[in-house]
Scaffold this motif. Structure first.
Motif, PDB file in Angstrom:
ATOM      1  N   GLU A 281      35.360  22.709 -29.829  1.00 26.97           N
ATOM      2  CA  GLU A 281      36.514  21.813 -29.741  1.00 26.97           C
ATOM      3  C   GLU A 281      37.433  21.965 -30.949  1.00 26.97           C
ATOM      4  N   ILE A 282      36.868  21.992 -32.148  1.00 31.65           N
ATOM      5  CA  ILE A 282      37.723  22.075 -33.330  1.00 31.65           C
ATOM      6  C   ILE A 282      38.364  23.450 -33.460  1.00 31.65           C
ATOM      7  N   SER A 283      37.699  24.478 -32.950  1.00 32.64           N
ATOM      8  CA  SER A 283      38.307  25.816 -32.988  1.00 32.64           C
ATOM      9  C   SER A 283      39.550  25.852 -32.118  1.00 32.64           C
ATOM     10  N   GLU A 284      39.510  25.165 -30.988  1.00 33.47           N
ATOM     11  CA  GLU A 284      40.666  25.108 -30.090  1.00 33.47           C
ATOM     12  C   GLU A 284      41.802  24.295 -30.683  1.00 33.47           C
ATOM     13  N   ARG A 285      41.485  23.438 -31.656  1.00 36.68           N
ATOM     14  CA  ARG A 285      42.516  22.623 -32.326  1.00 36.68           C
ATOM     15  C   ARG A 285      43.080  23.316 -33.570  1.00 36.68           C
ATOM     16  N   GLY A 286      42.510  24.458 -33.943  1.00 35.48           N
ATOM     17  CA  GLY A 286      43.078  25.224 -35.056  1.00 35.48           C
ATOM     18  C   GLY A 286      42.335  25.146 -36.366  1.00 35.48           C
ATOM     19  N   ALA A 287      41.131  24.588 -36.393  1.00 35.18           N
ATOM     20  CA  ALA A 287      40.366  24.486 -37.643  1.00 35.18           C
ATOM     21  C   ALA A 287      40.064  25.863 -38.215  1.00 35.18           C
ATOM     22  N   LYS A 288      40.076  25.968 -39.532  1.00 40.21           N
ATOM     23  CA  LYS A 288      39.804  27.232 -40.213  1.00 40.21           C
ATOM     24  C   LYS A 288      38.307  27.529 -40.296  1.00 40.21           C
ATOM     25  N   SER A 289      37.503  26.493 -40.501  1.00 35.67           N
ATOM     26  CA  SER A 289      36.070  26.691 -40.690  1.00 35.67           C
ATOM     27  C   SER A 289      35.347  25.382 -40.404  1.00 35.67           C
ATOM     28  N   VAL A 290      34.015  25.441 -40.438  1.00 34.31           N
ATOM     29  CA  VAL A 290      33.216  24.240 -40.247  1.00 34.31           C
ATOM     30  C   VAL A 290      32.055  24.273 -41.231  1.00 34.31           C
ATOM     31  N   GLY A 291      31.719  23.111 -41.760  1.00 34.80           N
ATOM     32  CA  GLY A 291      30.574  22.973 -42.639  1.00 34.80           C
ATOM     33  C   GLY A 291      29.712  21.814 -42.173  1.00 34.80           C
ATOM     34  N   TYR A 292      28.554  21.678 -42.784  1.00 32.50           N
ATOM     35  CA  TYR A 292      27.674  20.586 -42.386  1.00 32.50           C
ATOM     36  C   TYR A 292      26.730  20.220 -43.523  1.00 32.50           C
ATOM     37  N   THR A 293      26.179  19.029 -43.448  1.00 27.54           N
ATOM     38  CA  THR A 293      25.023  18.624 -44.250  1.00 27.54           C
ATOM     39  C   THR A 293      24.060  17.919 -43.309  1.00 27.54           C
ATOM     40  N   ILE A 294      22.805  17.845 -43.711  1.00 31.28           N
ATOM     41  CA  ILE A 294      21.803  17.098 -42.952  1.00 31.28           C
ATOM     42  C   ILE A 294      21.573  15.765 -43.649  1.00 31.28           C
ATOM     43  N   VAL A 295      21.417  14.724 -42.878  1.00 29.87           N
ATOM     44  CA  VAL A 295      21.304  13.376 -43.428  1.00 29.87           C
ATOM     45  C   VAL A 295      20.162  13.283 -44.435  1.00 29.87           C
ATOM     46  N   LYS A 296      20.440  12.606 -45.543  1.00 37.38           N
ATOM     47  CA  LYS A 296      19.416  12.238 -46.518  1.00 37.38           C
ATOM     48  C   LYS A 296      19.711  10.800 -46.935  1.00 37.38           C
ATOM     49  N   LEU A 297      18.665  10.020 -47.113  1.00 36.14           N
ATOM     50  CA  LEU A 297      18.836   8.577 -47.312  1.00 36.14           C
ATOM     51  C   LEU A 297      18.313   8.176 -48.687  1.00 36.14           C
ATOM     52  N   ASN A 298      19.046   8.601 -49.714  1.00 38.84           N
ATOM     53  CA  ASN A 298      18.609   8.351 -51.087  1.00 38.84           C
ATOM     54  C   ASN A 298      18.838   6.908 -51.516  1.00 38.84           C
ATOM     55  N   GLY A 299      18.051   6.474 -52.484  1.00 40.10           N
ATOM     56  CA  GLY A 299      18.245   5.158 -53.087  1.00 40.10           C
ATOM     57  C   GLY A 299      18.168   4.029 -52.069  1.00 40.10           C
ATOM     58  N   ALA A 300      19.148   3.129 -52.153  1.00 36.65           N
ATOM     59  CA  ALA A 300      19.162   1.954 -51.283  1.00 36.65           C
ATOM     60  C   ALA A 300      19.506   2.296 -49.840  1.00 36.65           C
ATOM     61  N   ILE A 301      20.035   3.494 -49.592  1.00 38.71           N
ATOM     62  CA  ILE A 301      20.506   3.839 -48.252  1.00 38.71           C
ATOM     63  C   ILE A 301      19.358   3.892 -47.256  1.00 38.71           C
ATOM     64  N   GLY A 302      18.165   4.287 -47.722  1.00 39.06           N
ATOM     65  CA  GLY A 302      17.020   4.319 -46.824  1.00 39.06           C
ATOM     66  C   GLY A 302      16.738   2.963 -46.208  1.00 39.06           C
ATOM     67  N   GLN A 303      16.766   1.921 -47.012  1.00 38.16           N
ATOM     68  CA  GLN A 303      16.518   0.565 -46.523  1.00 38.16           C
ATOM     69  C   GLN A 303      17.644   0.097 -45.608  1.00 38.16           C
ATOM     70  N   ILE A 304      18.882   0.403 -45.994  1.00 41.83           N
ATOM     71  CA  ILE A 304      20.046  -0.016 -45.206  1.00 41.83           C
ATOM     72  C   ILE A 304      20.050   0.674 -43.849  1.00 41.83           C
ATOM     73  N   PHE A 305      19.804   1.987 -43.845  1.00 43.13           N
ATOM     74  CA  PHE A 305      19.795   2.766 -42.604  1.00 43.13           C
ATOM     75  C   PHE A 305      18.648   2.327 -41.694  1.00 43.13           C
ATOM     76  N   THR A 306      17.477   2.101 -42.271  1.00 45.07           N
ATOM     77  CA  THR A 306      16.318   1.681 -41.483  1.00 45.07           C
ATOM     78  C   THR A 306      16.580   0.346 -40.799  1.00 45.07           C
ATOM     79  N   ASP A 307      17.134  -0.606 -41.537  1.00 46.81           N
ATOM     80  CA  ASP A 307      17.479  -1.911 -40.961  1.00 46.81           C
ATOM     81  C   ASP A 307      18.495  -1.744 -39.837  1.00 46.81           C
ATOM     82  N   TRP A 308      19.492  -0.893 -40.083  1.00 46.96           N
ATOM     83  CA  TRP A 308      20.562  -0.677 -39.097  1.00 46.96           C
ATOM     84  C   TRP A 308      20.046  -0.047 -37.814  1.00 46.96           C
ATOM     85  N   ILE A 309      19.256   1.020 -37.928  1.00 49.29           N
ATOM     86  CA  ILE A 309      18.840   1.733 -36.723  1.00 49.29           C
ATOM     87  C   ILE A 309      17.861   0.919 -35.892  1.00 49.29           C
TER      88      ILE A 309
END
Length: 357
Positions: free
Chosen positions: A251-279
């Protein structure tokens, strides 16, 4: 989950304890029951702006796997409310919670433009790409009113200084006039964050961000104006958006994007507790599955601070994601080059105008 337990329009559903504070507080069930009986809201969901006047604005980035040398954040905290956001932890340094406080208490750096101009006009400063939003989004909702980011871009243009931008807000379209001038001298590159093609996924992961439709439109409009734009699919979250890699890159290639990057989720510090409660509140049927898969990516923990592995993870799932992106880039983005930004013009414009002699 009853409707009253879920705070609409926010990502985090709790304010977790600040690790730097000696004391903490919690919301007790009897208080929640009282509020429900009285028809009151237990949580104030309004956004508060807090003016700050820092002494410096440009941050040296020392992390070897982040991919930027300097960053500039006109705002601390982010109303977008992305539940996975790594920047949540930084709000604790200001005395606030990484949870709801991060989304509701936004620190505004009122003197950002003056500090930037002072820095890049200095005789000792040598041009290095400065990335807006290395921590929190420079185009979050309040920017529409305050225009600090727009004024920063005008300063970069005045001094012909290279700038990168990371955002997930279509508000960047407002500044296409400035971005076109920067792009004409190869002084700007945009990274637009698109985590999913499905609006329902976007809504629960990133509640106050621009819609997927508007973000795809933004990629297209920037590309049409010859403003180089790439897409970050970040983060990849197992069983939530990990199945969307190929269709999203197409989809983004058809819109003209030059490239694509990514990261995989990591839940450091307080985010682990926040994400766990949320999900557990938003996806109770698959919460345990998602959390266990995240742990498998990061050596058995939701937290991963190891340089070299924290961004991409390890194990079979991480390998599969990496292979999918290799195939997607080859199939949909082959031959598209992202040119290094121009660092040579700035010296001629150190005083804000072209030096003829």
């Amino acid at each position: 989950m009853s409707e009253g337990e879920f705070i609409k329009g926010r990502g985090a559903q709790v304010n977790v304890a600040n690790r730097f504070h000696e004391h903490s507080h919690e919301t007790r069930d009897d208080f929640l029951n009282y509020c429900a009986a009285e028809g009151d809201e237990a949580h104030n969901s309004k956004t508060t702006l807090i003016d700050t006047f820092p002494k410096t604005i440009i941050n040296k980035v020392n992390s070897p796997d982040v991919g930027m040398g300097y960053s500039l954040n006109p705002y601390q905290g982010c109303e977008h409310g992305c539940i996975y956001c790594y920047a949540r932890n930084s709000h604790e340094y200001w005395g606030f919670s990484a949870g709801l406080d991060f989304e509701q208490k936004i620190l505004v750096k009122r003197n950002a433009v003056e500090l930037l101009e002072k820095k890049i006009s200095s005789k000792r400063w040598e041009a290095e790409t400065i990335v807006l939003s290395g921590n929190t989004d420079c185009y979050q909702p309040i920017e529409k009113k305050l225009k600090i980011t727009r004024n920063l871009l005008q300063t970069f243009l005045k001094y012909r200084h290279p700038v990168g931008i990371i955002t997930k807000n279509a508000l960047i379209q407002r500044d296409i006039d400035i971005l076109k001038e920067l792009a004409a001298d190869n002084l700007v590159h945009i990274n637009l964050s698109i985590t999913s093609l499905h609006e329902e996924t976007r809504r629960i992961l990133e509640p106050r961000t621009a819609s997927i439709k508007k973000r795809l439109e933004t990629v297209e409009k920037l590309s049409e104006e010859n403003i180089p734009v790439s897409v970050m699919m970040a983060p990849i979250i197992p069983a939530i958006n990990s199945h969307e890699i190929m269709p999203l890159v197409k989809e983004i290639s058809e819109r003209g994007a030059k490239s694509v990057g990514y990261t995989i989720v990591k839940l450091n510090g307080a985010i682990g507790q926040i994400f766990t409660d949320w999900i557990k509140k938003t996806m109770p049927d698959r919460a345990d599955k998602v959390l266990h898969q995240i742990e498998n990516i990061h050596g058995g923990s939701l937290n991963d601070s190891r340089f070299g592995t924290r961004m991409k993870g390890e194990g079979k799932f991480a390998e599969q994601v990496e292979q999918q992106f290799k195939i997607a880039r080859k199939k949909y983005l082959s031959g598209r080059d992202r040119q290094p930004l121009n660092h040579d013009l700035h010296e001629q414009f150190k005083d804000g105008q072209l030096k003829l002699f």
